[in-house]
Design a protein around this motif. Structure first.
Motif, mmCIF file in Angstrom:
data_model
loop_
_atom_site.group_PDB
_atom_site.id
_atom_site.type_symbol
_atom_site.label_atom_id
_atom_site.label_comp_id
_atom_site.label_asym_id
_atom_site.label_seq_id
_atom_site.Cartn_x
_atom_site.Cartn_y
_atom_site.Cartn_z
ATOM 1 N N GLY A 119 0.817 -1.207 0.000
ATOM 2 C CA GLY A 119 0.000 0.000 0.000
ATOM 3 C C GLY A 119 0.849 1.254 0.000
ATOM 4 O O GLY A 119 2.080 1.207 0.112
ATOM 5 N N ASN A 124 -5.075 7.133 0.519
ATOM 6 C CA ASN A 124 -4.434 5.845 0.752
ATOM 7 C C ASN A 124 -4.852 4.892 -0.360
ATOM 8 O O ASN A 124 -5.982 4.967 -0.868
ATOM 9 C CB ASN A 124 -4.838 5.267 2.113
ATOM 10 C CG ASN A 124 -4.238 6.043 3.265
ATOM 11 O OD1 ASN A 124 -3.161 6.609 3.145
ATOM 12 N ND2 ASN A 124 -4.948 6.080 4.389
ATOM 13 N N ALA A 125 -3.961 4.002 -0.739
ATOM 14 C CA ALA A 125 -4.258 3.056 -1.812
ATOM 15 C C ALA A 125 -3.488 1.767 -1.592
ATOM 16 O O ALA A 125 -2.495 1.743 -0.854
ATOM 17 C CB ALA A 125 -3.893 3.658 -3.181
ATOM 18 N N ASP A 126 -3.945 0.706 -2.219
ATOM 19 C CA ASP A 126 -3.180 -0.542 -2.202
ATOM 20 C C ASP A 126 -2.735 -0.866 -3.629
ATOM 21 O O ASP A 126 -3.221 -0.281 -4.601
ATOM 22 C CB ASP A 126 -3.971 -1.686 -1.570
ATOM 23 C CG ASP A 126 -5.332 -1.905 -2.195
ATOM 24 O OD1 ASP A 126 -5.477 -1.647 -3.412
ATOM 25 O OD2 ASP A 126 -6.269 -2.332 -1.499
ATOM 26 N N GLN A 134 -3.104 -0.010 -9.017
ATOM 27 C CA GLN A 134 -3.346 0.782 -7.820
ATOM 28 C C GLN A 134 -4.847 1.006 -7.607
ATOM 29 O O GLN A 134 -5.588 1.265 -8.557
ATOM 30 C CB GLN A 134 -2.638 2.135 -7.914
ATOM 31 C CG GLN A 134 -1.117 2.047 -7.989
ATOM 32 C CD GLN A 134 -0.591 2.075 -9.404
ATOM 33 O OE1 GLN A 134 -1.278 1.625 -10.334
ATOM 34 N NE2 GLN A 134 0.605 2.602 -9.598
ATOM 35 N N ARG A 135 -5.276 0.910 -6.359
ATOM 36 C CA ARG A 135 -6.699 1.086 -6.043
ATOM 37 C C ARG A 135 -6.830 1.975 -4.816
ATOM 38 O O ARG A 135 -6.335 1.646 -3.732
ATOM 39 C CB ARG A 135 -7.358 -0.273 -5.783
ATOM 40 C CG ARG A 135 -8.857 -0.204 -5.482
ATOM 41 C CD ARG A 135 -9.424 -1.597 -5.285
ATOM 42 N NE ARG A 135 -8.839 -2.245 -4.114
ATOM 43 C CZ ARG A 135 -9.331 -2.133 -2.860
ATOM 44 N NH1 ARG A 135 -10.410 -1.407 -2.649
ATOM 45 N NH2 ARG A 135 -8.747 -2.764 -1.870
ATOM 46 N N THR A 185 -8.317 3.540 -1.605
ATOM 47 C CA THR A 185 -9.187 3.017 -0.550
ATOM 48 C C THR A 185 -9.740 4.096 0.363
ATOM 49 O O THR A 185 -10.735 3.891 1.044
ATOM 50 C CB THR A 185 -8.436 1.989 0.310
ATOM 51 O OG1 THR A 185 -7.274 2.613 0.881
ATOM 52 C CG2 THR A 185 -8.012 0.788 -0.525
ATOM 53 N N GLN A 186 -9.085 5.256 0.388
ATOM 54 C CA GLN A 186 -9.522 6.338 1.279
ATOM 55 C C GLN A 186 -8.905 7.645 0.788
ATOM 56 O O GLN A 186 -7.770 7.667 0.306
ATOM 57 C CB GLN A 186 -9.062 6.071 2.722
ATOM 58 C CG GLN A 186 -9.469 7.138 3.727
ATOM 59 C CD GLN A 186 -8.859 6.886 5.104
ATOM 60 O OE1 GLN A 186 -7.752 6.398 5.205
ATOM 61 N NE2 GLN A 186 -9.587 7.223 6.149
#
Length: 572
Positions: free
Chosen positions: A47, A114-116, A75-76, A78-79
């Motif tokens: 992340g 934030n991302a993973d 990349q995804r 999340t917040q």
């Protein structure tokens, strides 16, 4: 009185991409459009935290904005914070929040997420603002360079907070925005606590210490276009000798390690020319020197650990070394901890603490190694008491005789900080030193806040019904029930005061309510137990601490929500 220690997870890598960005804000064919984006990442194995800063080079934008980009991999997000962020496949769009619909010429906005990911975390190739791809210059009009805080040139700034935007710690910001209503305060600058050697580089795992090390924070500050960043230098040998919740990793005899493994690496990082444009503010060793005056043999709060640290010189020599190493750098500003009025506001403590401050700074080689001093760090003392002063009398009796004031010469933090500054100047400190006051938790709003002075003619009743500070006793310092956020950070708010600051990040626990085993050297202090009936240092009063608190530095959701609910000035 007691501070907390810093945060959790670690950044394995950091990088930054700077590119231009087009602006679709023109109202005619001749309108100028253009902008610049900086994109920085602090990442770990699976992340990362991304920060995007957008500077408008062209005509003003009004009515809203959005920033779009395409990820090169999987990349995804999340917040997100400070923008509403949506993602469709690899395409991401960040839309302005309701409170940020305009970007003036030369002005900037920033947001983060934030991302993973897995595999390679490649930076986006380009960005677009309001549908126009970045070119790095303006179109339809003359190019306008981005504005930023100028680097210090020659002499240091008299007030490093003046005219400079503060660094917003993305780790704290994400936690704040994870709470209902947290976006109302999440863009305030807070300090980063370097509470142990591992915090300098950053640490992995589920520790309450943050993932980002000092370089990662400095890089993120550059990406944000910040003018100043605040660090708490907090790892003395035998640290916090009068309490347990904030004890540290170094023993009383570990001064050599403090110098070589802690201060030297910090100084080396801060000396990097890469950070020359930043004003780096160091808050030096909270809860240290005043203990040598108030909590050694002969004092009501004496402890054997404080006697040891007074005898071996660890505090004085360690702080002098930190001041000398960090004060020698051209863009650093050292502020020493000066406790708070409820600790050293009595005549027996006030002048001796000031004298000890002077001798310690002299041991660093020059009184110019400090820019000033800070009071109320991680404490709850009210900034001002609007309904009485130390000179108020009730039925012919001075408020100083009340149980709450207890013969103290000060009833609030502003009058104390101004008086302590005057005392320091009178004993030889430069006349331009400034004071900081930590206002992160001293708002005392909510329904319990008095709206007027009491009409009682009994001094104790008058003070208790009139005072803004709603603690049971001014010596209570741990996770205080009923507290609220105070004044928001700002520069030059009062005579002699360089800034109101949030050095203690709201929402981080002061200490656990009961013993919680941990590997961070943090003990259990009874002053954090709401059922403890007190000791000599708090007049044998109940602690007023909130229940169910985690170890110091860990996120305490219930406290953060209460601080927002009781904020004064109120949140909107």
């Amino acid at each position: 009185m007691r501070p907390v220690l810093s945060r959790g997870l670690t950044a394995a890598a950091a990088f930054a991409l700077v590119s231009g960005l087009g602006v679709a804000a023109a109202t005619s064919a001749s309108a100028a459009a253009g902008c610049q984006v900086s994109y920085s990442v602090n990442q770990w194995n699976t992340g990362f935290t991304g920060t995007v800063n957008v500077t408008n080079l062209g005509d003003p934008i009004s009515g809203g904005w959005n920033v779009a980009w395409t990820f090169a991999g999987n990349q995804r997000v999340t917040q997100g914070w400070s923008a509403t962020i949506s993602q469709s496949g690899t395409r991401v769009t960040a839309t302005n929040p309701s409170w940020s619909t305009t970007i003036g010429t030369g002005a900037s906005v920033n947001f983060g997420f934030n991302a993973d990911y897995s595999g390679t975390n490649t930076a986006p190739a380009s960005f677009a603002l309001n549908g126009v791809t970045c070119t790095g210059s303006t179109t339809g009009g003359p190019s306008t360079p981005p504005t930023s805080n100028p680097p210090p040139a020659g002499n240091k700034a008299d007030n490093p907070y003046a005219g400079a935007r503060g660094y917003v710690n993305p780790e704290w910001k994400a936690k704040a925005e994870g709470e209902p209503g947290g976006t109302r305060v999440s863009n305030n600058p807070t300090a980063v606590w370097m509470d142990r050697i591992a915090a300098i580089a950053g640490s992995t795992g589920s520790s309450s210490n943050g993932s980002m090390g000092m370089r990662a924070h400095l890089d993120a500050a550059l990406a944000q276009g910040a003018g100043y960043i605040q660090f708490v230098i907090y790892n003395l040998p035998g640290r916090d000798c009068a309490a347990l919740a904030s004890n540290g990793e170094l023993g009383p005899a570990d001064l050599p390690r403090y110098k070589s493994e802690y201060i030297d690496p910090i100084a080396a990082i801060q000396a990097d020319a890469k950070y020359a444009s930043l004003r780096i503010i160091n808050i030096i060793e909270i809860d240290s020197l005043p203990n040598l005056v108030t909590n050694t043999s002969g004092q009501a709060g004496a402890t054997s650990q404080c006697d040891t640290m007074k005898a071996n010189g660890g505090y004085v020599n360690g702080i002098a070394y930190a001041l000398q190493k960090l004060g020698a750098l051209p863009n650093t500003y050292n502020y020493m901890d000066a406790a708070h009025h409820g600790w050293i506001g009595w005549d027996s403590n006030f002048n001796p603490v000031a004298d000890l401050m002077k001798s310690t700074v002299q041991a660093s080689g020059s009184l110019n190694n400090v820019a000033g001093f800070i009071t109320n760090t991680a404490n709850y003392s009210a900034l001002t008491e609007p309904y009485f002063t130390v000179g108020t009398t009730v039925g012919g009796t001075s408020v100083r005789q009340s149980k709450w004031v207890d013969w103290n010469q000060y009833v609030d933090e502003l009058s104390f900080a101004q008086a302590f500054r005057s005392r320091l100047v009178s004993i030889g400190f430069p006349s331009n030193i400034g004071m900081l006051i930590d206002t992160s938790r001293n708002g005392w709003g909510g329904s319990a806040r008095p709206a007027r002075a009491s009409t009682s003619t009994t001094v104790d009743t008058f003070v208790n019904e009139s005072r803004i500070d709603r603690r049971i006793h001014a010596g209570n310092w741990c996770n205080q029930s009923g507290a609220g956020l105070g004044e928001r950070p700002r520069s030059a708010p009062a005579s002699g005061i360089d800034a109101y600051v949030w050095v203690k990040p709201p929402g981080e626990s002061d200490g656990s309510s009961s013993l919680i085993p941990n590997n961070e050297g943090k003990g259990f202090d009874q002053m954090c137990d709401p059922n403890y009936t007190g000791n000599a240092r708090n007049g044998n009063s109940r602690t007023g601490a909130l229940p169910n608190a985690p170890i110091s530095g860990a996120w305490f959701s219930a406290q953060f929500r209460e601080l927002m609910a009781n904020a004064y000035p109120p949140l909107t």
